[in-house]
Write an enzyme that holds these catalytic residues in place. Structure first.
Site, short mmCIF file in Angstrom:
data_model
loop_
_atom_site.label_atom_id
_atom_site.label_comp_id
_atom_site.label_asym_id
_atom_site.label_seq_id
_atom_site.Cartn_x
_atom_site.Cartn_y
_atom_site.Cartn_z
N LYS A 1 42.24 57.95 39.66
CA LYS A 1 43.12 57.92 38.84
C LYS A 1 42.57 58.20 36.93
CE LYS A 1 44.50 53.99 38.96
NZ LYS A 1 43.98 53.62 40.45
N ARG B 1 49.71 46.79 36.97
CA ARG B 1 49.84 46.23 38.32
C ARG B 1 50.97 46.30 39.02
NH1 ARG B 1 44.39 48.75 37.87
NH2 ARG B 1 43.04 48.70 39.88
N ARG C 1 31.29 55.36 45.90
CA ARG C 1 31.48 55.92 43.82
C ARG C 1 30.44 56.02 43.94
NH1 ARG C 1 36.87 54.57 41.41
NH2 ARG C 1 36.26 53.15 41.93
N ARG D 1 29.97 50.01 40.43
CA ARG D 1 30.60 48.64 40.03
C ARG D 1 30.66 48.07 41.05
NH1 ARG D 1 36.65 51.15 38.69
NH2 ARG D 1 37.31 48.86 39.74
N ARG E 1 40.69 44.68 46.89
CA ARG E 1 42.26 45.29 45.47
C ARG E 1 43.00 46.14 46.61
NH1 ARG E 1 36.55 48.61 43.61
NH2 ARG E 1 38.14 49.37 42.38
P1 AMP Z 1 39.85 49.46 38.09
O1 AMP Z 1 39.39 50.34 37.03
O2 AMP Z 1 41.85 50.07 37.10
O3 AMP Z 1 39.86 49.65 39.31
O4 AMP Z 1 40.36 47.73 37.31
C1 AMP Z 1 39.62 46.58 38.17
C2 AMP Z 1 39.89 45.70 38.19
O5 AMP Z 1 40.30 45.44 36.71
C3 AMP Z 1 40.83 45.64 39.02
O6 AMP Z 1 40.48 45.34 40.49
C4 AMP Z 1 41.62 44.19 38.72
O7 AMP Z 1 40.67 42.87 38.80
C5 AMP Z 1 41.59 44.35 37.52
N1 AMP Z 1 42.42 45.38 36.18
C6 AMP Z 1 42.86 46.13 35.94
N2 AMP Z 1 43.68 46.39 35.62
C7 AMP Z 1 44.56 45.50 35.66
C8 AMP Z 1 45.54 45.48 35.96
N3 AMP Z 1 46.77 45.88 34.75
N4 AMP Z 1 46.32 44.17 35.75
C9 AMP Z 1 45.89 43.15 35.89
N5 AMP Z 1 44.69 43.14 36.14
C10 AMP Z 1 44.08 44.34 36.40
#
Ligand code: AMP
Length: 210
Positions: free
Chosen positions: A13, A88, A122, A152, A163
């Site tokens: 993404k 999400r 990554r 990360r 996740r």
């Molecule tokens: P990402 O960078 O999109 O993989 O997000 C990393 C982490 O941030 C996720 O595993 C969640 O813990 C939190 N997170 C990101 N977006 C959301 C969302 N829309 N709702 C809740 N938690 C989120």
């Protein structure tokens, strides 16, 4: 136009969002990036979000929805925006429909068996570029801007497992949500290069814009 990018962690993404931003001028809004910036800055939101992120769980809806709403209400989005990592779950999708118009949901589909290796291998740059360790030949800096690469904190096997489970149980049902509204387009993100995937996404966006 306003787009939701859907896809499991590691589906690409962020990479596609960068390419879409460059070509179409859509503002890239990534909730994960916003949370990480808050953690880095030591803000109250960052402090709250950290424990959820470390556990691979979703940050509570009230906090996340408020954050996105604020961003969309106060931001200047000329050509439109692209949400990466939001919504999400169904609650967030329903809330989003109350404060913004979504035209298209692009679902990047990647076989689950590929995701663990993609995420754990990554390496990221603060400029937004991302690499897989297998293609770096030992390099530790970004080929695009020269800054040091990093991993990360939540890109470790245990958190990634959680996740992926969270994605399957809470986020994947959004495919049906957007399908029922005639907004879902699913793109294969598992077999081509990022550029090849982007060519397909571009054709989807161009068709919509016609
Ligand atoms: P990402 O960078 O999109 O993989 O997000 C990393 C982490 O941030 C996720 O595993 C969640 O813990 C939190 N997170 C990101 N977006 C959301 C969302 N829309 N709702 C809740 N938690 C989120």
């Amino acid at each position: 136009m306003n787009i939701v990018l859907l896809g499991a962690p590691g589906a690409g993404k962020g990479t596609q969002a960068k390419l879409i931003e460059e070509k179409y001028g859509l503002t890239h809004i990534a909730t994960g990036d916003i949370f990480r910036a808050n953690i880095k800055g030591g803000t109250p939101i960052g402090k709250l979000a950290k424990s959820y992120i470390d556990a691979g769980k979703l940050v509570p809806d009230e906090v996340t929805c408020e954050l996105v709403k604020d961003r969309l209400v106060n931001g200047e989005e000329g050509a439109g925006f692209m949400l990466d990592g939001f919504p999400r779950n169904l609650y967030q999708a329903e809330e989003l429909d109350k404060f913004a118009r979504i035209d298209l949901c692009i679902n990047i589909d990647v076989d689950k068996s590929l995701l663990m290796d993609r995420i754990c291998g990554r390496r990221m740059c603060s400029c937004g570029a991302s690499y897989h360790v297998s293609t770096l030949n030992g390099a530790t800096t970004c080929a695009k801007c020269g800054k040091p690469l990093f991993q990360r904190e939540d890109d470790n096997p245990q958190t990634v497992g959680a996740r992926l489970d969270t994605y399957a149980s809470q986020t994947a049902p959004l495919e049906d949500y957007y399908k029922a509204r005639g907004k879902l387009v699913t793109v294969d993100g598992g077999s081509g290069t990022p550029e090849e995937v982007f060519a397909v996404i571009s054709s989807v966006i161009d068709k919509y814009l016609k």
